[in-house]
Design a protein around this motif. Structure first.
Motif, mmCIF file in Angstrom:
data_model
loop_
_atom_site.group_PDB
_atom_site.id
_atom_site.type_symbol
_atom_site.label_atom_id
_atom_site.label_comp_id
_atom_site.label_asym_id
_atom_site.label_seq_id
_atom_site.Cartn_x
_atom_site.Cartn_y
_atom_site.Cartn_z
ATOM 1 N N GLY A 29 0.837 -1.184 0.000
ATOM 2 C CA GLY A 29 0.000 0.000 0.000
ATOM 3 C C GLY A 29 0.877 1.241 0.000
ATOM 4 O O GLY A 29 2.098 1.153 -0.128
ATOM 5 N N ALA A 30 0.262 2.389 0.141
ATOM 6 C CA ALA A 30 1.013 3.647 0.131
ATOM 7 C C ALA A 30 1.969 3.746 1.308
ATOM 8 O O ALA A 30 3.053 4.323 1.179
ATOM 9 N N ARG A 31 1.585 3.184 2.469
ATOM 10 C CA ARG A 31 2.411 3.325 3.675
ATOM 11 C C ARG A 31 2.562 2.042 4.472
ATOM 12 O O ARG A 31 2.960 2.080 5.622
ATOM 13 N N HIS A 32 2.201 0.924 3.899
ATOM 14 C CA HIS A 32 2.435 -0.345 4.574
ATOM 15 C C HIS A 32 2.419 -1.487 3.567
ATOM 16 O O HIS A 32 1.912 -1.334 2.459
ATOM 17 N N SER A 33 2.993 -2.602 3.960
ATOM 18 C CA SER A 33 3.040 -3.784 3.107
ATOM 19 C C SER A 33 2.676 -5.008 3.925
ATOM 20 O O SER A 33 2.852 -5.040 5.141
ATOM 21 N N LEU A 34 2.171 -6.021 3.222
ATOM 22 C CA LEU A 34 1.790 -7.287 3.842
ATOM 23 C C LEU A 34 2.362 -8.432 3.021
ATOM 24 O O LEU A 34 2.452 -8.339 1.799
ATOM 25 N N ALA A 35 2.734 -9.513 3.690
ATOM 26 C CA ALA A 35 3.182 -10.717 3.007
ATOM 27 C C ALA A 35 2.459 -11.912 3.616
ATOM 28 O O ALA A 35 2.285 -11.991 4.837
ATOM 29 N N LEU A 36 2.045 -12.833 2.766
ATOM 30 C CA LEU A 36 1.420 -14.086 3.182
ATOM 31 C C LEU A 36 2.429 -15.192 2.948
ATOM 32 O O LEU A 36 3.032 -15.274 1.873
ATOM 33 N N THR A 37 2.635 -16.039 3.968
ATOM 34 C CA THR A 37 3.582 -17.145 3.827
ATOM 35 C C THR A 37 2.847 -18.448 3.567
ATOM 36 O O THR A 37 1.635 -18.559 3.759
ATOM 37 N N ALA A 38 3.595 -19.446 3.139
ATOM 38 C CA ALA A 38 3.025 -20.741 2.775
ATOM 39 C C ALA A 38 2.273 -21.401 3.923
ATOM 40 O O ALA A 38 1.336 -22.173 3.694
ATOM 41 N N ASP A 39 2.641 -21.101 5.165
ATOM 42 C CA ASP A 39 1.962 -21.694 6.314
ATOM 43 C C ASP A 39 0.716 -20.908 6.730
ATOM 44 O O ASP A 39 0.085 -21.219 7.734
ATOM 45 N N GLY A 40 0.358 -19.864 5.969
ATOM 46 C CA GLY A 40 -0.841 -19.079 6.256
ATOM 47 C C GLY A 40 -0.624 -17.888 7.162
ATOM 48 O O GLY A 40 -1.568 -17.161 7.474
ATOM 49 N N ALA A 41 0.606 -17.643 7.580
ATOM 50 C CA ALA A 41 0.899 -16.492 8.435
ATOM 51 C C ALA A 41 0.911 -15.215 7.590
ATOM 52 O O ALA A 41 1.256 -15.235 6.407
ATOM 53 N N VAL A 42 0.534 -14.102 8.226
ATOM 54 C CA VAL A 42 0.574 -12.797 7.572
ATOM 55 C C VAL A 42 1.563 -11.918 8.323
ATOM 56 O O VAL A 42 1.545 -11.859 9.551
ATOM 57 N N TRP A 43 2.412 -11.243 7.582
ATOM 58 C CA TRP A 43 3.437 -10.362 8.122
ATOM 59 C C TRP A 43 3.166 -8.961 7.600
ATOM 60 O O TRP A 43 2.732 -8.793 6.456
ATOM 61 N N SER A 44 3.434 -7.945 8.416
ATOM 62 C CA SER A 44 3.214 -6.565 7.982
ATOM 63 C C SER A 44 4.372 -5.682 8.418
ATOM 64 O O SER A 44 5.098 -6.010 9.359
ATOM 65 N N TRP A 45 4.528 -4.549 7.721
ATOM 66 C CA TRP A 45 5.567 -3.595 8.087
ATOM 67 C C TRP A 45 5.280 -2.217 7.526
ATOM 68 O O TRP A 45 4.494 -2.055 6.635
ATOM 69 N N CYS A 46 5.893 -1.223 8.112
ATOM 70 C CA CYS A 46 5.915 0.210 7.816
ATOM 71 C C CYS A 46 5.042 0.986 8.788
ATOM 72 O O CYS A 46 5.159 0.804 9.980
ATOM 73 N N ALA A 47 4.142 1.857 8.283
ATOM 74 C CA ALA A 47 3.388 2.778 9.138
ATOM 75 C C ALA A 47 2.254 2.064 9.858
ATOM 76 O O ALA A 47 1.387 1.468 9.240
ATOM 77 N N GLY A 48 2.283 2.143 11.188
ATOM 78 C CA GLY A 48 1.275 1.460 11.994
ATOM 79 C C GLY A 48 0.162 2.357 12.484
ATOM 80 O O GLY A 48 -0.662 1.931 13.287
ATOM 81 N N GLY A 49 0.121 3.607 12.021
ATOM 82 C CA GLY A 49 -0.918 4.533 12.456
ATOM 83 C C GLY A 49 -2.302 3.968 12.225
ATOM 84 O O GLY A 49 -2.549 3.283 11.232
ATOM 85 N N PHE A 50 -3.200 4.230 13.154
ATOM 86 C CA PHE A 50 -4.580 3.753 13.095
ATOM 87 C C PHE A 50 -4.681 2.230 13.177
ATOM 88 O O PHE A 50 -5.701 1.660 12.836
ATOM 89 N N GLY A 51 -3.598 1.558 13.593
ATOM 90 C CA GLY A 51 -3.633 0.109 13.776
ATOM 91 C C GLY A 51 -3.617 -0.692 12.495
ATOM 92 O O GLY A 51 -3.908 -1.884 12.497
ATOM 93 N N GLN A 52 -3.252 -0.083 11.378
ATOM 94 C CA GLN A 52 -3.369 -0.728 10.075
ATOM 95 C C GLN A 52 -2.457 -1.936 9.866
ATOM 96 O O GLN A 52 -2.668 -2.697 8.931
#
Length: 105
Positions: free
Chosen positions: A64-87
């Motif tokens: 996204g404009a200020r955050h990214s997400l990755a899905l792994t083969a085991d179904g886990a979701v990872w996120s990084w960058c701007a955490g404002g508003f809990g995104q």
């Protein structure tokens, strides 16, 4: 995502424009946007992220404009960058400079 499920990123962690009249930068930086940690605001070539996503293969990524997400083969979701508003999904408003696993999933 490479053939082994590892992530790379490149680009700029800044948003805005340079003022042509007085040559001042009106850019706002978003630490962590590239997922490489503190101090990495620009990468001119794709560079592998230092976080191994818990040793799992990435199968999908969304930026996204200020955050990214990755899905792994085991179904886990990872996120990084701007955490404002809990995104980022970590139950707080903290920025993440490196990918962090979302424990709610």
């Amino acid at each position: 995502i490479d053939g082994e499920g590892r992530l790379s990123s490149c680009g700029s962690a800044a948003e805005g424009e340079e003022d042509e009249e007085d040559n001042e930068d009106d850019e706002e930086e978003f630490p962590g946007l590239l997922g490489h940690g503190e101090g990495v605001a620009r990468l001119n070539t794709p560079t592998r992220l230092p976080s191994p996503l818990g040793g799992e293969r990435a199968v999908s990524v969304s930026a996204g404009a200020r955050h990214s997400l990755a899905l792994t083969a085991d179904g886990a979701v990872w996120s990084w960058c701007a955490g404002g508003f809990g995104q980022l999904g970590h139950g707080d408003w903290q920025n993440q400079l490196l990918p962090k696993k979302i424990e709610a999933f």
